[in-house]
Scaffold this motif. Structure first.
Motif, PDB file in Angstrom:
ATOM      1  N   ALA A 166       0.380   4.978   1.629  1.00  0.00           N
ATOM      2  CA  ALA A 166      -0.489   5.580   2.649  1.00  0.00           C
ATOM      3  C   ALA A 166      -0.068   7.018   2.945  1.00  0.00           C
ATOM      4  CB  ALA A 166      -0.462   4.733   3.920  1.00  0.00           C
ATOM      5  N   PRO A 167      -0.055   7.867   1.938  1.00  0.00           N
ATOM      6  CA  PRO A 167       0.401   9.243   2.172  1.00  0.00           C
ATOM      7  C   PRO A 167      -0.589  10.064   3.000  1.00  0.00           C
ATOM      8  CG  PRO A 167      -0.461   9.037  -0.055  1.00  0.00           C
ATOM      9  CD  PRO A 167      -0.468   7.660   0.536  1.00  0.00           C
ATOM     10  N   SER A 168      -0.057  11.033   3.734  1.00  0.00           N
ATOM     11  CA  SER A 168      -0.896  11.983   4.476  1.00  0.00           C
ATOM     12  C   SER A 168      -1.022  13.237   3.628  1.00  0.00           C
ATOM     13  CB  SER A 168      -0.239  12.351   5.807  1.00  0.00           C
ATOM     14  OG  SER A 168      -0.114  11.211   6.597  1.00  0.00           O
ATOM     15  N   ARG A 180       0.831  -1.217   0.000  1.00  0.00           N
ATOM     16  CA  ARG A 180       0.000   0.000   0.000  1.00  0.00           C
ATOM     17  C   ARG A 180       0.864   1.264   0.000  1.00  0.00           C
ATOM     18  NH1 ARG A 180       1.434   2.184   5.118  1.00  0.00           N
ATOM     19  NH2 ARG A 180       0.445   1.138   6.847  1.00  0.00           N
ATOM     20  N   TYR A 203      -4.329   7.777  14.351  1.00  0.00           N
ATOM     21  CA  TYR A 203      -3.637   7.038  13.294  1.00  0.00           C
ATOM     22  C   TYR A 203      -3.469   5.557  13.656  1.00  0.00           C
ATOM     23  CZ  TYR A 203       0.635   5.059  11.379  1.00  0.00           C
ATOM     24  OH  TYR A 203       1.543   4.180  10.852  1.00  0.00           O
ATOM     25  N   VAL A 216      -4.986   2.871  11.038  1.00  0.00           N
ATOM     26  CA  VAL A 216      -4.058   2.148  10.163  1.00  0.00           C
ATOM     27  C   VAL A 216      -4.265   0.630  10.277  1.00  0.00           C
ATOM     28  CG1 VAL A 216      -2.072   1.941  11.737  1.00  0.00           C
ATOM     29  CG2 VAL A 216      -1.675   2.316   9.346  1.00  0.00           C
ATOM     30  N   ARG A 257       7.325   1.317   4.760  1.00  0.00           N
ATOM     31  CA  ARG A 257       7.206   2.725   5.163  1.00  0.00           C
ATOM     32  C   ARG A 257       8.495   3.147   5.855  1.00  0.00           C
ATOM     33  NH1 ARG A 257       2.664   1.483   9.859  1.00  0.00           N
ATOM     34  NH2 ARG A 257       4.026   0.215  11.181  1.00  0.00           N
ATOM     35  N   GLU A 263      -4.436   9.236   3.919  1.00  0.00           N
ATOM     36  CA  GLU A 263      -4.600   9.296   5.374  1.00  0.00           C
ATOM     37  C   GLU A 263      -4.956  10.724   5.788  1.00  0.00           C
ATOM     38  OE1 GLU A 263      -1.509   6.857   7.325  1.00  0.00           O
ATOM     39  OE2 GLU A 263      -2.865   5.241   6.711  1.00  0.00           O
ATOM     40  N   LEU A 291       8.386   5.116  11.660  1.00  0.00           N
ATOM     41  CA  LEU A 291       7.191   4.420  12.154  1.00  0.00           C
ATOM     42  C   LEU A 291       7.499   3.049  12.745  1.00  0.00           C
ATOM     43  CD1 LEU A 291       4.759   5.615   9.385  1.00  0.00           C
ATOM     44  CD2 LEU A 291       4.637   6.163  11.816  1.00  0.00           C
TER      45      LEU A 291
END
Ligand code: GLU
Length: 304
Positions: free
Chosen positions: A10-12, A8, A186, A190, A204, A44, A208
């Motif tokens: 999963a950008p903010s 995936r 988050y 997530v 990622r 996100e 994280l």
């Protein structure tokens, strides 16, 4: 037969992507596609104060510009509140959630030194309130909601960083699942989304890594499967800081004035040690070169 990889992005969407975001997206794409797998896109955009729909659109245009495609429709976290609420209720039913009335200043004062990523470890002050104290505090403040973590050490093997362990109680502490303004955290979103979207490979940034034990534990509590994790080294500014949105010259809009997409991809592929020289390349051309063994583990200076 091994399960097909489903990765995936999963950008903010809190601004334009910068070089660090491109790095994570390119490597997540290469990891999934080189294994013949799929990759899905999740925006996100949980935080209404920071995220905007126009940034989501821009991110999709930027991914396409780079030559990174995804499978299916994009998912917006802002539209998925009902699923987070259901998971929250499930944890509440297990007696794991309690309201926290601490202000930011009190939270810091009530914290043990520090978690490995620099955030404070909450000492559980509000976990010990009596029902009367809670009722009294509710009159003047809207609480945030925390989940009570057990005395437990979580271990896992990262695709890149190898063995990682964390003592949940001591190194993390009870963490927030829902903010006082009602926004789900988050960490909860997530876990719920990776499971619903069928993600089994999370690639990622290493920033994280210390969130992963929390997520593995939440997955267990919610009866969800564990994806495999690969935490990439971070790209650093020349002075050793990690890249941030404020490093304007490494923002994609600026980079596009200087580089074509294949030049930028070639630069990142070289930084990832997939190629000997920073030659222009498309993501497609890099597919046969990708392997986890080649990637650096330690943070590196951003290529220019
Ligand atoms: N949305 C996060 C970010 O852009 C990534 C979260 C994740 O990959 O789990 O930093």
């Amino acid at each position: 037969m091994a399960e097909a990889v489903r990765g995936r992005f999963a950008p903010s969407p809190s601004g334009r992507m910068h070089l660090g975001n491109l790095w994570s997206c390119l490597l997540a794409w290469l990891a999934a596609r080189s294994a013949g797998g799929e990759i899905v896109l999740r925006l996100e955009d949980l935080d209404p104060d920071r995220c905007r729909r126009e940034y989501c659109d821009q991110i999709m245009r930027d991914l396409e510009w780079l030559g990174l495609d995804w499978d299916g429709q994009p998912v917006y976290q802002s539209e998925r509140t009902a699923s987070y609420a259901a998971a929250f209720r499930e944890l509440e039913g297990q007696g794991l959630i309690y309201p926290c009335f601490c202000t930011r200043a009190e939270r810091l004062a009530a914290s043990a030194p520090h978690q490995s990523d620099g955030t404070a470890v909450y000492n559980g002050r509000c976990a010990r309130l009596t029902a009367e104290e809670r009722a009294e505090l509710s009159k003047s403040r809207r609480p945030a909601w925390r989940v009570r973590v057990p005395e437990k050490t979580i271990t896992f093997c990262d695709l890149l960083q190898k063995n990682y362990r964390e003592d949940l109680k001591r190194e993390c502490g009870d963490f927030i699942l829902r903010r006082s303004d009602g926004v789900f955290a988050y960490q909860l979103a997530v876990v719920v989304d990776d499971a619903i979207m069928g993600v089994n490979q999370v690639v990622r940034g290493r920033d994280l890594l210390s969130s992963t034990p929390r997520q593995l534990w939440l997955q267990d509590r919610l009866g969800l499967p564990h994806p495999e994790y690969g935490h990439l080294p971070l790209l650093l500014a020349p002075d050793g800081r990690r890249l941030a949105k404020r490093d304007r010259d490494l923002e994609l809009g600026r980079l596009q004035e200087e580089y074509t997409a294949p030049q930028l991809v070639g630069l990142l592929a070289h930084a990832a040690r997939l190629t000997d020289r920073p030659e222009a390349a498309t993501p497609q051309e890099l597919l046969p070169l990708f392997s986890w063994e080649k990637l650096p583990k330690e943070n590196i200076e951003a290529p220019r």
